[in-house]
Write a protein that holds these residues in place. Structure first.
Motif, mmCIF file in Angstrom:
data_model
loop_
_atom_site.group_PDB
_atom_site.id
_atom_site.type_symbol
_atom_site.label_atom_id
_atom_site.label_comp_id
_atom_site.label_asym_id
_atom_site.label_seq_id
_atom_site.Cartn_x
_atom_site.Cartn_y
_atom_site.Cartn_z
ATOM 1 N N HIS A 12 86.607 79.296 59.420
ATOM 2 C CA HIS A 12 85.175 79.385 59.775
ATOM 3 C C HIS A 12 84.368 78.212 59.208
ATOM 4 O O HIS A 12 84.941 77.201 58.847
ATOM 5 C CB HIS A 12 84.634 80.753 59.360
ATOM 6 C CG HIS A 12 85.541 81.860 59.828
ATOM 7 N ND1 HIS A 12 85.520 82.343 61.099
ATOM 8 C CD2 HIS A 12 86.561 82.507 59.194
ATOM 9 C CE1 HIS A 12 86.474 83.268 61.238
ATOM 10 N NE2 HIS A 12 87.119 83.386 60.098
ATOM 11 N N GLU A 26 82.681 84.896 54.445
ATOM 12 C CA GLU A 26 84.061 84.420 54.492
ATOM 13 C C GLU A 26 84.138 82.893 54.400
ATOM 14 O O GLU A 26 84.984 82.340 53.684
ATOM 15 C CB GLU A 26 84.743 84.908 55.780
ATOM 16 C CG GLU A 26 86.189 84.462 55.907
ATOM 17 C CD GLU A 26 86.862 84.949 57.172
ATOM 18 O OE1 GLU A 26 86.186 85.614 57.990
ATOM 19 O OE2 GLU A 26 88.062 84.664 57.350
ATOM 20 N N HIS A 81 91.983 82.617 55.166
ATOM 21 C CA HIS A 81 90.936 83.515 55.656
ATOM 22 C C HIS A 81 90.735 84.691 54.711
ATOM 23 O O HIS A 81 91.553 84.954 53.828
ATOM 24 C CB HIS A 81 91.311 84.055 57.049
ATOM 25 C CG HIS A 81 91.172 83.035 58.133
ATOM 26 N ND1 HIS A 81 90.149 83.051 59.050
ATOM 27 C CD2 HIS A 81 91.920 81.936 58.415
ATOM 28 C CE1 HIS A 81 90.268 82.013 59.860
ATOM 29 N NE2 HIS A 81 91.347 81.313 59.500
ATOM 30 N N ILE A 82 89.605 85.382 54.922
ATOM 31 C CA ILE A 82 89.326 86.662 54.278
ATOM 32 C C ILE A 82 89.222 87.692 55.397
ATOM 33 O O ILE A 82 88.610 87.434 56.433
ATOM 34 C CB ILE A 82 88.004 86.627 53.472
ATOM 35 C CG1 ILE A 82 87.935 85.406 52.539
ATOM 36 C CG2 ILE A 82 87.813 87.936 52.703
ATOM 37 C CD1 ILE A 82 88.947 85.364 51.429
HETATM 38 ZN ZN LIG Z 1 88.651 84.576 59.351
#
Ligand SMILES: [Zn+2]
Length: 228
Positions: A12, A26, A81-82
């Motif tokens: 992101h 995130e 990622h989260i």
């Molecule tokens: Zn993500």
């Protein structure tokens, strides 16, 4: 020997915050983890050059991220990622299609996954496959890590601590090193580990002069030595 090119991809960025909950975004967490991971790898391992798809809060499409790694001729790609959606813990993904280096990709992922579980204490949600663009469009072995759930209170509390983001980053560095058999730098004996400094006692002396003598030896060899 050719240099190992590791691409890290903080998920992101810019107008795309990723998952948002519990006062966390995130895109901020993934960038910090990726930057810390890069620094740990450069500090600890020989012959590895790390590139990030983004080093700031900017938007990049998924295809641009994959194209960046392909253009570089990267050896390995790791997207960070989260998670969100009400779960708890860590999971990792490789591309679900059938492709030439899938078994190698999976073996590399397994090594990374196991180290991250062992070092972070995240609940293990499993080693998974999915049709994700960054994994599908990259031409080298690629993995995507989902480091806890931003909308899980316990995971979010963990992710709020910078020391824990460093712990996740160090686990990525250790895991990638194990997967790829990177060589440890000779002078990286005592290192900051998730904000903690581990000390190794190399001698105990009744006579201070003998202690100073050994400390001098260690300093000559490049180790930081302190007499207590
Ligand atoms: Zn993500």
């Amino acid at each position: 020997m050719a240099e190992f090119v590791q691409v890290l991809d903080p998920g992101h960025g810019g107008h795309d915050p990723g998952a948002v909950a519990n006062g966390l975004r995130e895109k901020d967490l993934t960038l910090k983890i990726a930057l810390y991971t890069r620094d740990y790898i450069h500090e600890l391992y020989e012959g590895v050059k790390v590139y990030l798809t983004r080093e700031q809060d900017v938007f990049l499409s998924l295809s641009e991220r994959a194209a960046f790694a392909n253009r570089l001729g990267a050896t390995h790609f790791c997207s960070i990622h989260i998670n969100a959606g009400g779960g708890d813990g860590f999971e990792s993904f490789i591309y679900s299609g059938s492709y030439a280096n899938k078994s190698k990709t999976n073996a590399l992922r397994n090594a990374l996954h196991d180290v991250i579980i062992a070092e972070t204490g995240f609940k293990d949600r499993g080693k998974k496959e999915a049709n994700l663009a960054v994994l599908r469009e990259t031409t080298m072995p690629a993995v995507l890590t989902e480091n806890g759930f931003i909308d899980n209170r316990n995971n979010a509390d963990f992710l709020k601590s910078d020391a824990n983001l460093r712990k996740i980053a160090l686990a990525h560095a250790h895991g990638l090193a194990k997967a790829h058999d990177w060589k440890t730098k000779a002078n990286s004996v005592s290192k900051l580990s998730a904000g903690k400094l581990y000390r190794v006692q190399v001698g105990a002396f009744a006579n201070r002069e003998n202690a100073e003598c050994l400390a001098e030896e260690l300093k000559k060899k490049g180790y930081p030595a302190i007499i207590v």
